[in-house]
Design a protein around this motif. Structure first.
Motif, PDB file in Angstrom:
ATOM      1  N   ARG A 104       0.824  -1.217   0.000  1.00 47.04           N
ATOM      2  CA  ARG A 104       0.000   0.000   0.000  1.00 47.04           C
ATOM      3  C   ARG A 104       0.855   1.262   0.000  1.00 47.04           C
ATOM      4  NH1 ARG A 104      -3.678   1.749   5.211  1.00 47.04           N
ATOM      5  NH2 ARG A 104      -4.627   3.647   4.347  1.00 47.04           N
ATOM      6  N   GLU A 110       4.915  10.265   3.241  1.00 48.67           N
ATOM      7  CA  GLU A 110       3.799  11.064   3.751  1.00 48.67           C
ATOM      8  C   GLU A 110       4.187  12.544   3.809  1.00 48.67           C
ATOM      9  OE1 GLU A 110       1.180  11.628   7.846  1.00 48.67           O
ATOM     10  OE2 GLU A 110       1.908   9.634   7.302  1.00 48.67           O
ATOM     11  N   ARG A 181      -1.687   9.200  -3.578  1.00 47.23           N
ATOM     12  CA  ARG A 181      -2.290   7.881  -3.711  1.00 47.23           C
ATOM     13  C   ARG A 181      -3.453   7.731  -2.731  1.00 47.23           C
ATOM     14  NH1 ARG A 181       1.661   2.814  -3.281  1.00 47.23           N
ATOM     15  NH2 ARG A 181       2.467   3.847  -5.156  1.00 47.23           N
ATOM     16  N   GLU A 182      -3.270   8.252  -1.528  1.00 44.15           N
ATOM     17  CA  GLU A 182      -4.313   8.238  -0.511  1.00 44.15           C
ATOM     18  C   GLU A 182      -4.201   9.515   0.305  1.00 44.15           C
ATOM     19  OE1 GLU A 182      -4.788   4.784   1.959  1.00 44.15           O
ATOM     20  OE2 GLU A 182      -3.891   3.464   0.439  1.00 44.15           O
ATOM     21  N   HIS A 183      -5.257   9.826   1.045  1.00 43.12           N
ATOM     22  CA  HIS A 183      -5.180  10.971   1.949  1.00 43.12           C
ATOM     23  C   HIS A 183      -5.983  10.678   3.202  1.00 43.12           C
ATOM     24  CE1 HIS A 183      -9.133  11.859   0.192  1.00 43.12           C
ATOM     25  NE2 HIS A 183      -9.342  12.652   1.242  1.00 43.12           N
ATOM     26  N   PHE A 238      -0.892   6.124   7.440  1.00 40.28           N
ATOM     27  CA  PHE A 238      -1.429   5.131   6.519  1.00 40.28           C
ATOM     28  C   PHE A 238      -1.036   3.704   6.922  1.00 40.28           C
ATOM     29  CE2 PHE A 238      -0.803   9.181   4.480  1.00 40.28           C
ATOM     30  CZ  PHE A 238      -2.081   9.452   4.009  1.00 40.28           C
TER      31      PHE A 238
END
Length: 240
Positions: A104, A110, A181-183, A238
């Motif tokens: 992931r 980050e 990619r994600e938050h 994450f």
């Protein structure tokens, strides 16, 4: 002997740990505990670990070193295990979980974004830009005896501040989140109205684009909003 666990990495991570020591008063050397396709970074501890500045710095130094050669799964400060065998057993039992988590965050770091707005600046803008607020303020300054005007102005300003904070936060999120990619959105503290973590791919298309977008936000932000960025960081936000 009890061990302090810093992070979990893939088995092929170089884990260059020379020159840094672990938490605790004994300056314990760092080492890895391998288990299949995984390994954990640990050091021996012979005392209860508390969040002293020296130990917090040592914990973060390990994370930063590991991040140089690949993205680890960083553990929060204070995680200990009875011994190496206990660590190895957990890695084996939870191998699929750890491998999935490492996939992931693979190739990412980050960045944390916080935003605040100077109180005097936003109040001045509201009074300058809102006829309703300006009218109420002028009536109060003229010496009106109606106490409801002050309450009305206070509520109006509070609502306007909240709306402007919300609009500014949405603009920042809309600009930066597509580059990640994600938050994860965290509860802001203090004077901040936004606390946003982003899992950003390394390289020009990820970090490079993120830095350009942040610079554009700052350069075009004649709004009085202060946007602060911390990173690159290990992906604490994450890791479940």
């Amino acid at each position: 002997m009890p061990v302090y666990v810093y992070a979990v990495t893939l088995g092929d991570h170089p884990c260059r740990l020379d020159g840094i020591t672990g938490v605790g008063s004994g300056d314990a050397p760092l080492r890895t505990v391998p288990a299949g396709d995984l390994k954990a970074v640990v050091s021996d501890v012979n005392e209860e670990v508390s969040p002293r500045r020296r130990d917090l710095v040592a914990h973060q130094a390990v994370q930063d070193r590991l991040l140089e050669d690949g993205t680890p799964l960083p553990l929060q400060f204070g995680y200990t295990a009875p011994d190496d065998d206990a660590v190895r057993q957990v890695l084996k039992e939870q191998a699929d979980l750890y491998l999935g988590a490492l996939e992931r965050v693979r190739g990412c770091v980050e960045y944390n974004v916080k935003a605040s707005w100077d109180e005097e600046d936003i109040l001045r803008r509201i009074l300058e830009e809102s006829p309703s607020a300006r009218s109420l303020n002028e009536q109060i300054r003229a010496g009106t005896d109606d106490p409801r005007l002050a309450l009305e102005l206070g509520q109006y300003v509070a609502d306007e501040v909240q709306q402007r904070h919300s609009d500014a936060a949405a603009g920042i999120v809309d600009t930066l989140v597509p580059l990640a990619r994600e938050h994860a959105v965290h509860a802001p503290t203090g004077e901040d109205f936004l606390n946003l973590s982003l899992l950003v791919p390394r390289g020009a298309d990820g970090e490079g684009a993120f830095q350009v977008a942040h610079a554009d936000l700052v350069a075009g932000g004649g709004t009085g909003v202060d946007i602060r960025v911390a990173g690159p960081l290990p992906p604490y936000s994450f890791v479940a």
